[in-house]
Design a protein around this motif. Structure first.
Motif, short mmCIF file in Angstrom:
data_model
loop_
_atom_site.label_atom_id
_atom_site.label_comp_id
_atom_site.label_asym_id
_atom_site.label_seq_id
_atom_site.Cartn_x
_atom_site.Cartn_y
_atom_site.Cartn_z
N LEU A 6 22.80 -10.76 67.82
CA LEU A 6 22.09 -9.61 68.40
C LEU A 6 22.74 -9.16 69.70
CD1 LEU A 6 18.46 -10.80 67.70
CD2 LEU A 6 19.55 -8.79 66.70
N GLY A 7 23.27 -10.12 70.46
CA GLY A 7 24.00 -9.75 71.66
C GLY A 7 25.21 -8.89 71.34
N MET A 8 25.88 -9.21 70.24
CA MET A 8 27.01 -8.39 69.80
C MET A 8 26.57 -6.95 69.53
SD MET A 8 28.86 -10.93 67.08
CE MET A 8 29.86 -9.56 66.49
N ALA A 9 25.34 -6.80 69.05
CA ALA A 9 24.83 -5.48 68.70
C ALA A 9 24.19 -4.77 69.88
CB ALA A 9 23.81 -5.61 67.57
N GLU A 10 24.31 -5.36 71.06
CA GLU A 10 23.71 -4.78 72.27
C GLU A 10 22.19 -4.70 72.17
OE1 GLU A 10 25.26 -4.12 75.06
OE2 GLU A 10 27.21 -4.66 74.25
N ALA A 11 21.60 -5.56 71.35
CA ALA A 11 20.13 -5.68 71.31
C ALA A 11 19.75 -6.76 72.32
CB ALA A 11 19.65 -6.03 69.91
N SER A 12 19.99 -6.46 73.58
CA SER A 12 19.94 -7.48 74.63
C SER A 12 18.54 -8.04 74.85
CB SER A 12 20.48 -6.92 75.95
OG SER A 12 19.78 -5.75 76.31
N GLU A 13 17.50 -7.21 74.77
CA GLU A 13 16.15 -7.71 75.01
C GLU A 13 15.72 -8.65 73.89
OE1 GLU A 13 12.43 -8.47 76.59
OE2 GLU A 13 14.29 -7.72 77.47
N LEU A 14 16.03 -8.30 72.65
CA LEU A 14 15.68 -9.17 71.54
C LEU A 14 16.50 -10.46 71.59
CD1 LEU A 14 13.89 -9.47 69.09
CD2 LEU A 14 15.64 -8.30 67.72
N SER A 15 17.75 -10.36 71.98
CA SER A 15 18.58 -11.55 72.15
C SER A 15 17.98 -12.47 73.22
CB SER A 15 20.00 -11.15 72.54
OG SER A 15 20.81 -12.29 72.74
N ARG A 16 17.48 -11.88 74.29
CA ARG A 16 16.86 -12.67 75.36
C ARG A 16 15.63 -13.41 74.84
NH1 ARG A 16 12.63 -12.82 78.35
NH2 ARG A 16 11.74 -10.96 77.35
N ILE A 17 14.84 -12.73 74.01
CA ILE A 17 13.65 -13.37 73.44
C ILE A 17 14.05 -14.55 72.56
CG2 ILE A 17 11.77 -13.02 71.77
CD1 ILE A 17 11.52 -10.16 72.88
#
Length: 232
Positions: free
Chosen positions: A178-189
């Motif tokens: 998800l970090g690769m996809a720039e879904a940073s908030e979901l990656s943080r969760i």
């Protein structure tokens, strides 16, 4: 506030309580109504309802609902307590009583609630721009296809296994994708859920992991819509 039975009624709510928590609101209201009715029928001088957050993490909150009666002597009201206990037990919660002749009864309902769900959001145009164009976006989507598809499909089996190491590894892999996809908030969760597992497995944490997986799959679907099938 005065009640019809003559007792003074007070209510206090912990300011840390998250608004719009997800949980069995109707059944909880039934249990509290039983307990409050029993308290008022016991001719207490004062009845209070205290709502306190006793645990707060990435998965949700554990909340105590305390019905307190202030009077000189105890009047158990067991029928109300027994019925409320059955309701709370069916919800996966606990109920216990504290009784003392000098301060009155305390009946405490403990329930776990999930945090309100916010759908994931990915700015595909910004991601495409940050990656340098359509070709780079396609490469990221292909990488996500490889990283996420089998992992998400295997989650049900992983949740059936005991222990935490396999789930922590799964969360770490999916969060990285998800970090690769720039879904940073979901990656943080996802990384926060990985850390929270150190405190042990519990139903609301498993539910949070399932929601995380559903959101990860939704992010992937949003990205796949940007790339024609014949290019994958």
């Amino acid at each position: 506030m005065a009640h019809a039975h003559g007792a003074v009624f007070d209510m206090e709510v912990d300011p840390a309580l998250v608004q719009e928590l997800v949980g069995p609101a109707d059944a909880l209201a039934e249990a509290l109504s039983l307990l409050l009715d029993g308290a008022f029928r016991a001719d207490a001088d004062r009845v209070a309802l205290h709502v306190d957050v006793v645990s707060d993490d990435i998965a949700g909150q554990v909340v105590h609902f305390t019905v307190a009666e202030e009077r000189a002597t105890c009047a158990p009201g067991d029928a109300h307590v027994r019925e409320a206990t059955a309701v709370v037990a069916a919800l996966g919660g606990m109920l216990h009583t504290e009784r003392c002749s000098d301060i009155g009864d305390r009946v405490i309902v403990e329930l776990a609630f999930d945090l309100p769900h916010a759908p994931p959001c990915v700015d595909v145009d910004a991601l495409r721009s940050a990656l340098g164009g359509e070709a780079a976006l396609r490469e990221v989507v292909i990488a996500l296809d490889r990283a996420l598809s089998s992992d998400i499909a295997d989650l049900d089996l992983l949740l059936q296994r005991e222990g935490i190491a396999h789930l922590q590894a799964w969360l770490h892999r999916v969060s990285g994708a998800l970090g690769m996809a720039e879904a940073s908030e979901l990656s943080r969760i996802g990384l926060a859920l990985e850390r929270e597992l150190e405190n042990g497995r519990r139903p609301r944490l498993d539910r949070a992991i399932r929601r995380f997986a559903e959101d990860a799959a939704r992010v992937f679907r949003m990205l796949r819509e940007q790339v024609p099938n014949d290019r994958l």
